[in-house]
Write an enzyme that holds these catalytic residues in place. Structure first.
Site, PDB file in Angstrom:
ATOM      1  N   LYS A 251       0.814  -1.217   0.000  1.00  0.00           N
ATOM      2  CA  LYS A 251       0.000   0.000   0.000  1.00  0.00           C
ATOM      3  C   LYS A 251       0.849   1.270   0.000  1.00  0.00           C
ATOM      4  CE  LYS A 251      -4.236  -2.012   1.716  1.00  0.00           C
ATOM      5  NZ  LYS A 251      -5.490  -1.746   2.416  1.00  0.00           N
TER       6      LYS A 251
ATOM      7  N   GLY B 116      -9.461  -6.937   3.076  1.00  0.00           N
ATOM      8  CA  GLY B 116     -10.710  -7.415   3.673  1.00  0.00           C
ATOM      9  C   GLY B 116     -11.107  -6.656   4.928  1.00  0.00           C
TER      10      GLY B 116
ATOM     11  N   GLU C 146      -2.628   6.832   8.383  1.00  0.00           N
ATOM     12  CA  GLU C 146      -3.293   7.791   7.493  1.00  0.00           C
ATOM     13  C   GLU C 146      -4.178   8.695   8.320  1.00  0.00           C
ATOM     14  OE1 GLU C 146      -5.749   5.682   4.686  1.00  0.00           O
ATOM     15  OE2 GLU C 146      -4.056   5.255   3.387  1.00  0.00           O
TER      16      GLU C 146
ATOM     17  N   HIS D 233     -17.133   5.638   0.202  1.00  0.00           N
ATOM     18  CA  HIS D 233     -16.169   4.796  -0.506  1.00  0.00           C
ATOM     19  C   HIS D 233     -16.682   4.703  -1.936  1.00  0.00           C
ATOM     20  CE1 HIS D 233     -13.608   1.034  -0.969  1.00  0.00           C
ATOM     21  NE2 HIS D 233     -14.328   1.085  -2.078  1.00  0.00           N
TER      22      HIS D 233
ATOM     23  N   LYS E 172     -17.606  -4.402   2.707  1.00  0.00           N
ATOM     24  CA  LYS E 172     -18.774  -3.938   1.958  1.00  0.00           C
ATOM     25  C   LYS E 172     -19.976  -4.876   2.121  1.00  0.00           C
ATOM     26  CE  LYS E 172     -15.340  -2.268  -1.224  1.00  0.00           C
ATOM     27  NZ  LYS E 172     -14.495  -2.673  -2.356  1.00  0.00           N
TER      28      LYS E 172
ATOM     29  N   GLU F 264      -6.516   2.650  -2.332  1.00  0.00           N
ATOM     30  CA  GLU F 264      -5.775   1.477  -2.812  1.00  0.00           C
ATOM     31  C   GLU F 264      -6.279   1.050  -4.182  1.00  0.00           C
ATOM     32  OE1 GLU F 264      -6.228  -2.246  -0.811  1.00  0.00           O
ATOM     33  OE2 GLU F 264      -8.387  -2.109  -0.702  1.00  0.00           O
TER      34      GLU F 264
ATOM     35  N   ARG G 137      -7.512  -7.167  -9.296  1.00  0.00           N
ATOM     36  CA  ARG G 137      -8.264  -8.408  -9.576  1.00  0.00           C
ATOM     37  C   ARG G 137      -9.715  -8.032  -9.860  1.00  0.00           C
ATOM     38  NH1 ARG G 137     -11.290  -7.985  -5.005  1.00  0.00           N
ATOM     39  NH2 ARG G 137     -10.182  -7.248  -3.178  1.00  0.00           N
TER      40      ARG G 137
ATOM     41  N   VAL H 183     -15.751  -8.549  -5.988  1.00  0.00           N
ATOM     42  CA  VAL H 183     -17.041  -9.178  -5.674  1.00  0.00           C
ATOM     43  C   VAL H 183     -18.169  -8.409  -6.380  1.00  0.00           C
ATOM     44  CG1 VAL H 183     -18.708  -9.611  -3.810  1.00  0.00           C
ATOM     45  CG2 VAL H 183     -16.265  -9.992  -3.403  1.00  0.00           C
TER      46      VAL H 183
ATOM     47  N   ARG I 208     -24.973  -8.098  -0.730  1.00  0.00           N
ATOM     48  CA  ARG I 208     -24.207  -9.330  -0.453  1.00  0.00           C
ATOM     49  C   ARG I 208     -25.006 -10.170   0.530  1.00  0.00           C
ATOM     50  NH1 ARG I 208     -17.754  -8.159  -0.181  1.00  0.00           N
ATOM     51  NH2 ARG I 208     -17.702  -6.511  -1.753  1.00  0.00           N
TER      52      ARG I 208
HETATM   53  P1  ADP Z   1      -8.891  -3.185   2.772  1.00  0.00           P
HETATM   54  O1  ADP Z   1      -7.777  -3.348   1.807  1.00  0.00           O
HETATM   55  O2  ADP Z   1      -8.694  -3.938   4.047  1.00  0.00           O
HETATM   56  O3  ADP Z   1     -10.244  -3.393   2.156  1.00  0.00           O
HETATM   57  P2  ADP Z   1      -9.103  -0.295   2.435  1.00  0.00           P
HETATM   58  O4  ADP Z   1      -7.895   0.564   2.471  1.00  0.00           O
HETATM   59  O5  ADP Z   1      -9.668  -0.591   1.086  1.00  0.00           O
HETATM   60  O6  ADP Z   1      -8.820  -1.651   3.230  1.00  0.00           O
HETATM   61  O7  ADP Z   1     -10.250   0.354   3.326  1.00  0.00           O
HETATM   62  C1  ADP Z   1     -11.460  -0.294   3.605  1.00  0.00           C
HETATM   63  C2  ADP Z   1     -12.419   0.668   4.258  1.00  0.00           C
HETATM   64  O8  ADP Z   1     -11.851   1.177   5.480  1.00  0.00           O
HETATM   65  C3  ADP Z   1     -12.735   1.903   3.441  1.00  0.00           C
HETATM   66  O9  ADP Z   1     -13.762   1.682   2.518  1.00  0.00           O
HETATM   67  C4  ADP Z   1     -13.175   2.860   4.535  1.00  0.00           C
HETATM   68  O10 ADP Z   1     -14.482   2.604   4.978  1.00  0.00           O
HETATM   69  C5  ADP Z   1     -12.208   2.537   5.652  1.00  0.00           C
HETATM   70  N1  ADP Z   1     -11.001   3.396   5.563  1.00  0.00           N
HETATM   71  C6  ADP Z   1      -9.806   3.073   5.045  1.00  0.00           C
HETATM   72  N2  ADP Z   1      -8.939   4.114   5.128  1.00  0.00           N
HETATM   73  C7  ADP Z   1      -9.593   5.130   5.711  1.00  0.00           C
HETATM   74  C8  ADP Z   1      -9.259   6.482   6.056  1.00  0.00           C
HETATM   75  N3  ADP Z   1      -8.047   6.976   5.849  1.00  0.00           N
HETATM   76  N4  ADP Z   1     -10.225   7.248   6.641  1.00  0.00           N
HETATM   77  C9  ADP Z   1     -11.462   6.757   6.881  1.00  0.00           C
HETATM   78  N5  ADP Z   1     -11.840   5.497   6.573  1.00  0.00           N
HETATM   79  C10 ADP Z   1     -10.922   4.683   6.000  1.00  0.00           C
END
Ligand code: ADP
Length: 481
Positions: free
Chosen positions: A143, A191, A227, A235, A264, A315, A319, A322, A365
């Site tokens: 990441k 996840g 972060e 999202h 999700k 991120e 791939r 879902v 889902r």
């Molecule tokens: P993963 O790879 O585990 O799915 P992500 O980085 O895609 O993790 O984040 C999943 C969810 O976590 C996001 O959709 C959001 O709801 C929350 N999230 C991630 N980063 C932040 C952030 N900096 N601020 C607020 N919520 C976050």
């Protein structure tokens, strides 16, 4: 082919007849190994059938009854029920591919789909990995490197540490500099696991250690980064398709703000939040991010969007997702077939301007979980199973009456995708289809999804990632029975 409680599968789905009716295969790829299970494995079998491509299912001892095993042309058992003994065994999967003489492997999502080493092994063995090149997976899988790559390409990222942080002292300093609240995330995360939120120095000290331990346990890598925690964001992610000839397009967005524990639960397209101009800006940014990763095949660029419309890359998923059917129903483009065609070296058959968004689609889902008990998994045997149908309803699921849900895997047992010309129709249709959906014998998220489809905040399109916590706290649990 494996034994099945469906009886003699050969008489239920006569393989020879299926093959005789298959269209002529015009791709170089003649046979694909599906390195996955459940609904996505079935989805890939179906796409291959329509393309005239043969399929090889690999399965664990717990999945003997699975529909993808029944419907694939061939099936090989690769090990015990635990993922570590089967679906994560790259060596056995490659051995199966070689024995059955397949041309390509489709990894689906989860398991080995974002494992750069596996993609590289496939490349070395001369088997096409249906996905990006291993370098792109490696780059976007870390990441910190992913954020750095897209930032350099001019895509906004969430403010945070430059990379992993190894000591608590250094971490606190960075957290203060970013400004609380902050989110501590696993470098190897996925996840929704390995994420902790801290509001001040005291909670940071605790959460930092919890996050590291969780990450170590879940991913075998305890490294974390920090972060800025964006409060109440949406999202919103963009679907990308890129061919091997330098042509990259986006297929619009999916709003995945309805999440439980950062996972999700409902996804829709178009997002009720985006204006046409923000959609255009974010779509261009998504393409830039994919190009910066040298990306090929289907991928997703995920953003968080704050209330003011500021968006930040979080991120890239390298791939199929879902929630890909939402995009398929809105654009009319079959993403699995596109993945196969791209892996086959074909050019995308359309430009950005050819992609139109004519429908609204919502995916629920369907998980075997008990929403009233903090979403505890509810494995077991399904008694009666009846899936809804009718105009604008799609069900992607591998289960059936009498199917036993193994406890070893993810609790998702299906996806209900409802679509129509407007969001209102998609909402009404979702409620109607959820009301028809019968799954007896295990607890599911269906009653919860129904309650959400009739909740004013969701109906008004106002759900952010904070929505589920709020919804659960104001909804009596007996509504989910
Ligand atoms: P993963 O790879 O585990 O799915 P992500 O980085 O895609 O993790 O984040 C999943 C969810 O976590 C996001 O959709 C959001 O709801 C929350 N999230 C991630 N980063 C932040 C952030 N900096 N601020 C607020 N919520 C976050």
């Amino acid at each position: 082919m494996a034994d099945s409680i469906l009886g003699d599968s050969a008489s239920l789905w006569p393989a020879q007849e299926q093959r005789a009716r298959s269209p002529k295969n015009t791709t170089m790829i003649q046979k694909i190994l599906i390195a996955n299970r459940g609904e996505i494995a079935l989805r890939i079998v179906r796409a291959c059938r329509e393309l005239g491509i043969k399929t090889l299912a690999v399965y664990s001892e717990a999945d003997v009854q699975s529909l993808h095993v029944q419907l694939a042309d061939e099936a090989i058992c690769i090990g015990g029920p635990r993922s570590a003994d089967s679906y994560l065994r790259a060596d056995r999967i490659i051995a199966a591919a070689e024995i059955a003489d397949v041309d390509a492997i489709h990894p689906g999502y989860g398991f080995l789909s974002e494992n750069a080493k596996f993609a590289q092994q496939c490349e070395t063995c001369g088997i096409k990995f249906i996905g990006p090149k291993s370098e792109s997976i490696r780059m976007m899988g870390d990441k910190a490197i992913a954020k750095d790559t897209v930032r350099k390409a001019g895509v906004p990222i969430v403010p945070g540490s430059d990379g992993p942080i190894d000591t608590e002292g250094e971490a606190v300093k960075i957290a203060r500099k970013i400004g609380y609240p902050v989110i501590i995330k696993a470098v190897a995360g996925g996840g929704g696991r390995g994420m902790r939120i801290a509001h001040n120095d005291v909670s940071f000290a605790k959460e930092y250690h919890v996050a590291r331990n969780e990450a170590e346990k879940a991913f075998g890598n305890g490294q974390v980064y920090i972060e800025k925690y964006i409060e109440r964001p949406r999202h919103i992610e963009f679907q990308i398709l890129a061919d091997a000839h330098g042509h990259t397009v986006h297929l619009g967005e999916r709003d995945c703000s309805v999440q439980r524990r950062h996972q999700k639960l409902i996804e829709e397209s178009p997002s009720p939040f985006l204006t046409p101009s923000l959609r255009k800006t974010m779509g261009k940014a998504a393409i830039k991010a994919a190009v910066a990763a040298g990306y090929e095949n289907a991928g997703t660029i995920e953003f968080l969007v704050d209330a003011k419309g500021n968006f930040y890359f979080i991120e890239m998923n390298t791939r199929i997702q879902v929630e890909h059917p939402v995009t398929e129903e809105v654009t009319g483009i079959d993403l699995i077939k596109q993945q196969i065609r791209i892996a086959n070296g074909e050019k995308l058959g359309f430009d950005q301007g050819d992609i139109t968004f004519t429908k609204h689609a919502i995916e629920c889902r369907i998980n075997a979980e008990d929403p009233a008990r903090n979403f505890t998994p509810s494995p077991g045997t399904i008694g009666l199973y009846y899936a809804p149908g009718g105009h604008g309803v799609r069900v992607d699921s591998h289960v059936y009456s009498g199917y036993t849900i193994p406890s070893h895997y993810d609790s998702m047992i299906g996806k209900l995708i409802c679509f129509g010309s407007t969001r209102k129709i998609a909402l009404e249709r979702s409620y109607r289809a959820l009301s028809e959906y019968l799954i007896r014998g295990v607890k599911t998220t269906i009653p919860l999804q129904k309650a959400i489809m009739s909740d004013p905040t969701f109906i008004e399109g106002k759900a952010t990632t904070a929505y589920m916590d709020d919804f659960m706290s104001r909804t009596p649990p007996d509504l989910f029975l």
